[in-house]
Design an enzyme around this catalytic site. Structure first.
Site, short mmCIF file in Angstrom:
data_model
loop_
_atom_site.label_atom_id
_atom_site.label_comp_id
_atom_site.label_asym_id
_atom_site.label_seq_id
_atom_site.Cartn_x
_atom_site.Cartn_y
_atom_site.Cartn_z
N ASP A 47 -7.92 -5.46 0.06
CA ASP A 47 -8.41 -6.28 -1.05
C ASP A 47 -8.02 -7.74 -0.94
O ASP A 47 -8.53 -8.58 -1.68
CB ASP A 47 -7.88 -5.73 -2.38
CG ASP A 47 -8.55 -4.42 -2.72
OD1 ASP A 47 -9.77 -4.34 -2.52
OD2 ASP A 47 -7.88 -3.50 -3.18
N HIS A 88 0.85 -1.18 0.00
CA HIS A 88 0.00 0.00 0.00
C HIS A 88 0.89 1.23 0.00
O HIS A 88 1.95 1.23 0.61
CB HIS A 88 -0.91 0.01 1.24
CG HIS A 88 -2.09 0.89 1.07
ND1 HIS A 88 -2.04 2.25 1.33
CD2 HIS A 88 -3.34 0.63 0.62
CE1 HIS A 88 -3.22 2.76 1.07
NE2 HIS A 88 -4.02 1.82 0.63
N1 CMC Z 1 3.97 -7.53 -5.01
C1 CMC Z 1 5.31 -7.55 -5.20
N2 CMC Z 1 6.12 -6.48 -5.05
C2 CMC Z 1 5.53 -5.32 -4.71
C3 CMC Z 1 4.13 -5.22 -4.50
C4 CMC Z 1 3.34 -6.38 -4.65
N3 CMC Z 1 2.04 -6.36 -4.45
N4 CMC Z 1 3.81 -3.95 -4.16
C5 CMC Z 1 4.96 -3.27 -4.17
N5 CMC Z 1 6.00 -4.10 -4.50
C6 CMC Z 1 7.43 -3.75 -4.55
C7 CMC Z 1 7.74 -2.95 -5.80
O1 CMC Z 1 8.12 -3.79 -6.87
C8 CMC Z 1 8.88 -2.08 -5.31
O2 CMC Z 1 10.04 -2.89 -5.25
P1 CMC Z 1 11.47 -2.27 -5.63
O3 CMC Z 1 11.75 -1.24 -4.58
O4 CMC Z 1 12.38 -3.43 -5.61
O5 CMC Z 1 11.30 -1.66 -7.01
C9 CMC Z 1 8.49 -1.76 -3.86
O6 CMC Z 1 7.69 -2.89 -3.44
C10 CMC Z 1 7.71 -0.46 -3.71
O7 CMC Z 1 6.54 -0.55 -4.54
P2 CMC Z 1 5.88 0.62 -5.35
O8 CMC Z 1 5.20 0.07 -6.55
O9 CMC Z 1 6.90 1.70 -5.55
O10 CMC Z 1 4.84 1.15 -4.28
P3 CMC Z 1 3.62 2.11 -4.57
O11 CMC Z 1 3.35 2.83 -3.30
O12 CMC Z 1 3.83 2.94 -5.79
O13 CMC Z 1 2.42 1.09 -4.91
C11 CMC Z 1 0.57 -0.34 -4.71
C12 CMC Z 1 1.40 0.75 -4.02
C13 CMC Z 1 -0.67 -0.62 -3.84
C14 CMC Z 1 0.09 0.17 -6.07
C15 CMC Z 1 1.43 -1.60 -4.87
O14 CMC Z 1 1.85 -2.09 -3.60
C16 CMC Z 1 0.71 -2.71 -5.65
O15 CMC Z 1 0.76 -2.71 -6.87
N6 CMC Z 1 0.03 -3.67 -4.93
C17 CMC Z 1 -0.75 -4.68 -5.60
C18 CMC Z 1 -2.10 -4.11 -6.03
C19 CMC Z 1 -3.03 -3.92 -4.85
O16 CMC Z 1 -3.18 -4.80 -4.00
N7 CMC Z 1 -3.70 -2.76 -4.82
C20 CMC Z 1 -4.71 -2.45 -3.80
C21 CMC Z 1 -4.29 -1.34 -2.92
S1 CMC Z 1 -5.35 -1.23 -1.47
C22 CMC Z 1 -6.90 -0.80 -2.06
C23 CMC Z 1 -6.94 0.53 -2.68
O17 CMC Z 1 -6.68 1.53 -1.98
O18 CMC Z 1 -7.26 0.60 -3.87
#
Ligand code: CMC
Length: 429
Positions: free
Chosen positions: A362, A306
Site C-alpha cells: 500500500d 505486515h
Molecule cells: N508504524 C509504526 N509502528 C508499527 C507499525 C507502523 N506501521 N506497524 C507495526 N508497528 C509496531 C507496533 O507498534 C508494535 O510495536 P511494539 O512491539 O513496540 O508494540 C510492532 O511494530 C508490532 O506491530 P503489530 O501491530 O503487533 O503487528 P501486526 O502484525 O499485528 O500488524 C499491521 C500488522 C499491517 C496491521 C501493522 O504493521 C500496521 O498497522 N501497519 C500500518 C497499516 C498498513 O500499512 N496496513 C496494510 C497492510 S498490507 C496490505 C494488506 O494486506 O491489507
C-alpha cells in the site's frame, strides 16, 4: 523422531501425547487436557489468529521472511511481468494455467457478464452524493444475491462457476459506477470490445467520445496492480469471506463481508491512509518530526509493516516499477519525494529495523492511483477488484473442504455471572 508433542499438565501431573501434522497440532486435541471431567478442556487463546491455521489451502504460498509470494506455485514476479489479470484469475480460481481454448472461453465469459441489471443502477443512484465508494461497492455486491437467488445453491458446481464469473465480471462495473456517482457524472456501460483493465478505465473516465482509448501503459499498470492484489492467503478480508461463507450463505454475501473487512485502515484502507498521511506531512522537511511522533506511539507509519512479511513485501518492489511506468505518462507525483525520503529514513531507523517494518504493497500503490486521478476513497475499491478472484477461489476451496465447519471461535468469558435482574421501574425509583 516421533511426530508428536508430549504435554505434561503440571496441575495434575497427567501426560498427553498430541500428534503433529504439517507443523501444527489440532487445537481440538488439547480439549482432552482437563482438571476434571466437569471442567472444559484446555483451549488456545489467539486474538488476531497470530499463530493459528484455520484451513488447508493450495492457492497462495507466502514465505514472509524470504519475501516470497506465489499463486498456485508461480512466483508473483513472473506473473506480474508475463501474464495478465484474467489469466491469473483463471489460475487462482481453477488451480492451473488455462489452455488456449480455456483462456478464450474464460475471457469471453467474464466479458459477457460485465453488465448489471438496470435496477442495480437504480439503487446505486439512491446513495448520497458523498457516499464512500467502498460502502456502495459492499452494498451492491451484497445486493447481487437478490438478483441471483440461485446463488444460494452452493453445492452445485455449475452454479458456483457462474457466480464466480459474474462477480469477477461485474466488480469493475460497480466500482466504476461508485466513482462516477461521487463525481455526479452519468454511469458508463461496459464496452465488451475492450480488455478488462481498458473497459474499467472506460467506465471510469469516458465522457462524450464514442470510444474511450486508454493509454496502454496505464492499462498495463492497472492490470499489474490487479495481479499483485489477486490473493494473499488468509488475510483479514479472506478470513471474513471464509468465516461468513462457512455458514453456507451465497458467495455475494460472503464477498460483501470481505469488502467490509478490506475497507478498514489496517487492511486495504491503508493505501487511502498512506496518501492522506503523505499529504499531511507535505514536505520532506516535516518528515523527522513525523517519524518522532510514530516512534512515540502517537501515530502509525501507514504503508509500513505486515503481519507476514518481515523482510520485504515482494509486491512493493513490483509496484515501485509500475510507479515509474505510470509517472512516465502522468508526470511525477510531487508526493513521491516525500514517500521516498520517508522510506529511506524509516529503513535506517532503529525503531523500524528492530520491529522489521518495511514498506508494504500500500505504500506506493496510493501514489499510482492518485497519478491516475483517483480520489483516495477509490483506492480500496481498486484493491477489491483485484482481490475478487482470490476471495472466490478461497470460497470455492472452502465449499469443497470436508474438514471445514461453521466458524465459531471460543471466548474467555470475563463478565459477571448469575446476577438478579431488577426491573427498570424498581431500579429507577
Ligand atoms: N508504524 C509504526 N509502528 C508499527 C507499525 C507502523 N506501521 N506497524 C507495526 N508497528 C509496531 C507496533 O507498534 C508494535 O510495536 P511494539 O512491539 O513496540 O508494540 C510492532 O511494530 C508490532 O506491530 P503489530 O501491530 O503487533 O503487528 P501486526 O502484525 O499485528 O500488524 C499491521 C500488522 C499491517 C496491521 C501493522 O504493521 C500496521 O498497522 N501497519 C500500518 C497499516 C498498513 O500499512 N496496513 C496494510 C497492510 S498490507 C496490505 C494488506 O494486506 O491489507
Amino acid at each position: 523422531m516421533t511426530d508428536s508433542l508430549t504435554v505434561r499438565d503440571n496441575r495434575t501431573g497427567a501426560e498427553y501425547e498430541i500428534p503433529i501434522t504439517d507443523g501444527t497440532i489440532k487445537a481440538a486435541d488439547l480439549g482432552q487436557i482437563k482438571l476434571n471431567d466437569d471442567e472444559p478442556g484446555l483451549a488456545t487463546y489467539d486474538p488476531g489468529f497470530v499463530n493459528t491455521a484455520s484451513c488447508r489451502s493450495a492457492i497462495t504460498f507466502i514465505d514472509g521472511d524470504k519475501g516470497i509470494l506465489e499463486y498456485r506455485g508461480y512466483p508473483i514476479e513472473q506473473l506480474a511481468e508475463k501474464s495478465n489479470f484474467l489469466e491469473v484469475a483463471y489460475l487462482i480460481v481453477h488451480g492451473d494455467l488455462p489452455s488456449k481454448e480455456q483462456y478464450d472461453a474464460w475471457v469471453h465469459e467474464i466479458t459477457y457478464h460485465t453488465f448489471v441489471h438496470e435496477n442495480v443502477k437504480g439503487f446505486m443512484e439512491g446513495f448520497r452524493y458523498d457516499a464512500h465508494p467502498m460502502g456502495m461497492l459492499m452494498a451492491s455486491v451484497g445486493a447481487l444475491s437478490t438478483f441471483y437467488p440461485e446463488s444460494s445453491k452452493i453445492a452445485d458446481p455449475d452454479n458456483r462457476h457462474i457466480q464466480i464469473v459474474r462477480m469477477i465480471a461485474k466488480m469493475p462495473t460497480l466500482g466504476a459506477w461508485a466513482f462516477r456517482h461521487a463525481q455526479g457524472k452519468p454511469y458508463v456501460y461496459p464496452d465488451n470490445e475492450l480488455s478488462y483493465a481498458e473497459n474499467f478505465l472506460s467506465m471510469l473516465f469516458k465522457m462524450s467520445e464514442t470510444k474511450y482509448a486508454a493509454d496502454p501503459r496505464i492499462a498495463k499498470a492497472l492490470d499489474v496492480l490487479f495481479i499483485l492484489h489477486a490473493d494473499h492467503e488468509q488475510n483479514c478480508s479472506t478470513n471474513a469471506v471464509r468465516s461468513v461463507g462457512s455458514s453456507q450463505v451465497d458467495p455475494y454475501s460472503a464477498v460483501a463481508a470481505g469488502i467490509g473487512a478490506l475497507y478498514g485502515p489496517l487492511h486495504g484502507g491503508a493505501n487511502e491512509a498512506v496518501l492522506k498521511m503523505l499529504r499531511r506531512i507535505g514536505t520532506v522537511e516535516n518528515i523527522p518530526a513525523f517519524i518522532e511522533g510514530v516512534k512515540n506511539g502517537e501515530e502509525r507509519l501507514m504503508g509500513f509493516g505486515h503481519r507476514v512479511y518481515k523482510n520485504f513485501d515482494p509486491r512493493a518492489k513490483i509496484i515501485k516499477k509500475a510507479c515509474d511506468d505510470v509517472f512516465e505518462v502522468t508526470g511525477v507525483n510531487p508526493l513521491l519525494a516525500v514517500a521516498k525520503e520517508l522510506e529511506k529514513i524509516a529503513l535506517e531507523d532503529e525503531y523500524f529495523i528492530k520491529r522489521k517494518l518495511y514498506p508494504n504493497v500500500d505504500f506506493y500503490s496510493g501514489l499510482i492511483y492518485e497519478a491516475l486521478e483517483f480520489p483516495p476513497e477509490m483506492f480500496t475499491v481498486l484493491f477489491a477488484i483485484g482481490r475478487t478472484p482470490g476471495w472466490l477461489a478461497q470460497w470455492l476451496e472452502l465449499t469443497q473442504d470436508k474438514e471445514q465447519k461453521i466458524a465459531r471461535p471460543k471466548q474467555i468469558y470475563t463478565g459477571d455471572r448469575g446476577l438478579t435482574f431488577v426491573p427498570a421501574e424498581e431500579r429507577w425509583a
